[in-house]
Enzyme design. Structure first.
Site, PDB file in Angstrom:
ATOM      1  N   ILE A   1     -27.644  19.873  31.751  1.00 43.34           N
ATOM      2  CA  ILE A   1     -27.415  18.530  31.194  1.00 43.34           C
ATOM      3  C   ILE A   1     -28.765  17.966  30.768  1.00 43.34           C
ATOM      4  CG2 ILE A   1     -26.440  16.243  31.597  1.00 43.34           C
ATOM      5  CD1 ILE A   1     -24.815  17.462  33.923  1.00 43.34           C
ATOM      6  N   ASP A   2     -28.899  17.731  29.467  1.00 46.89           N
ATOM      7  CA  ASP A   2     -30.184  17.303  28.911  1.00 46.89           C
ATOM      8  C   ASP A   2     -29.905  16.308  27.784  1.00 46.89           C
ATOM      9  OD1 ASP A   2     -32.999  17.381  28.677  1.00 46.89           O
ATOM     10  OD2 ASP A   2     -32.845  18.801  27.023  1.00 46.89           O
ATOM     11  N   ILE A   3     -29.342  15.166  28.168  1.00 47.08           N
ATOM     12  CA  ILE A   3     -28.825  14.199  27.192  1.00 47.08           C
ATOM     13  C   ILE A   3     -29.639  12.912  27.242  1.00 47.08           C
ATOM     14  CG2 ILE A   3     -26.847  12.774  26.541  1.00 47.08           C
ATOM     15  CD1 ILE A   3     -25.037  14.994  27.596  1.00 47.08           C
TER      16      ILE A   3
END
Length: 221
Positions: free
Chosen positions: A142-144
């Site tokens: 998760i890299d949002i």
């Protein structure tokens, strides 16, 4: 290339574009490598690639090589994909979900993301994708970010539970978070307490960059 050489002395911007989702997207030569930035933060390559590489190393490259399907929520320029494919030599499926089509267009043009055959890019909202998917994944990254902002849904219990549901047994979540103030510290600690310790092991890695903290969740088989 002369711009690459001079970038060790001073960053050289080679592309700039307004995006409806990400405001301003910039491609810059910095310290001999191309990086992708928004107005206030690094989005791909540079420091971000170092951060996610550190998280992957903590999970273990040997474990990653045995995985069958990796889900990446937030693709941007695809630096973590390059780490997986070029450095770890991961050969199996990668699904990348990115809400901003402009970002993928730039990733293809400047970082050759479309040449990675095992990568399937889906233009979609990460929340919607996670609700709809019928697959289970060995690793969910998760890299949002929206510039320096992280959407609230990432920290809501419903989303955390759903992420954990689509994770295979002995699978991992690697969550890159941004810490800008004490409220963000509190938010991260609350997030960790909401993951069920009966089925999951959770840890926060010591920071290697001031404003980024990685959280790793392991679904105990």
């Amino acid at each position: 290339m002369i711009r690459k050489f001079f970038s060790y002395l001073i960053p050289i911007k080679i592309f700039k574009k307004k995006s409806t989702r990400s405001k301003m997207i910039e491609v810059t030569w910095a310290n001999g490598e191309l990086v992708l930035d928004t107005e206030n933060t690094n989005y791909s390559y540079g420091s971000l690639q170092r951060i996610l590489r550190y998280g992957l190393r903590n999970i273990g490259y040997d474990k990653i090589l045995e995985m069958e399907h990796i889900l990446l929520l937030g693709v941007a320029g695809g630096s973590v994909v390059k780490t997986l494919v070029n450095e770890i030599e991961y050969k199996e499926k990668i699904t990348g979900v990115e809400i901003d089509p402009d970002m993928i267009e730039i990733a293809n043009q400047y970082f050759n993301l479309n040449q990675i055959k095992q990568l399937k890019v889906v233009i979609d909202d990460a929340f919607e994708f996670v609700l709809k998917t019928k697959e289970k994944y060995d690793l969910i990254i998760i890299d949002i970010f929206e510039d320096t902002h992280m959407p609230n849904f990432l920290f809501e219990k419903f989303f955390v539970d759903r992420i954990c549901t689509i994770l295979k047994d002995d699978g991992f979540v690697l969550f890159n978070t941004m810490i800008l103030d004490e409220a963000h510290n509190v938010r991260n600690r609350k997030y960790v307490t909401e993951v069920n310790p009966k089925f999951f092991q959770t840890k926060m890695l010591p920071r290697i960059e001031v404003h980024n903290e990685l959280i790793i969740i392991n679904k105990v088989a």
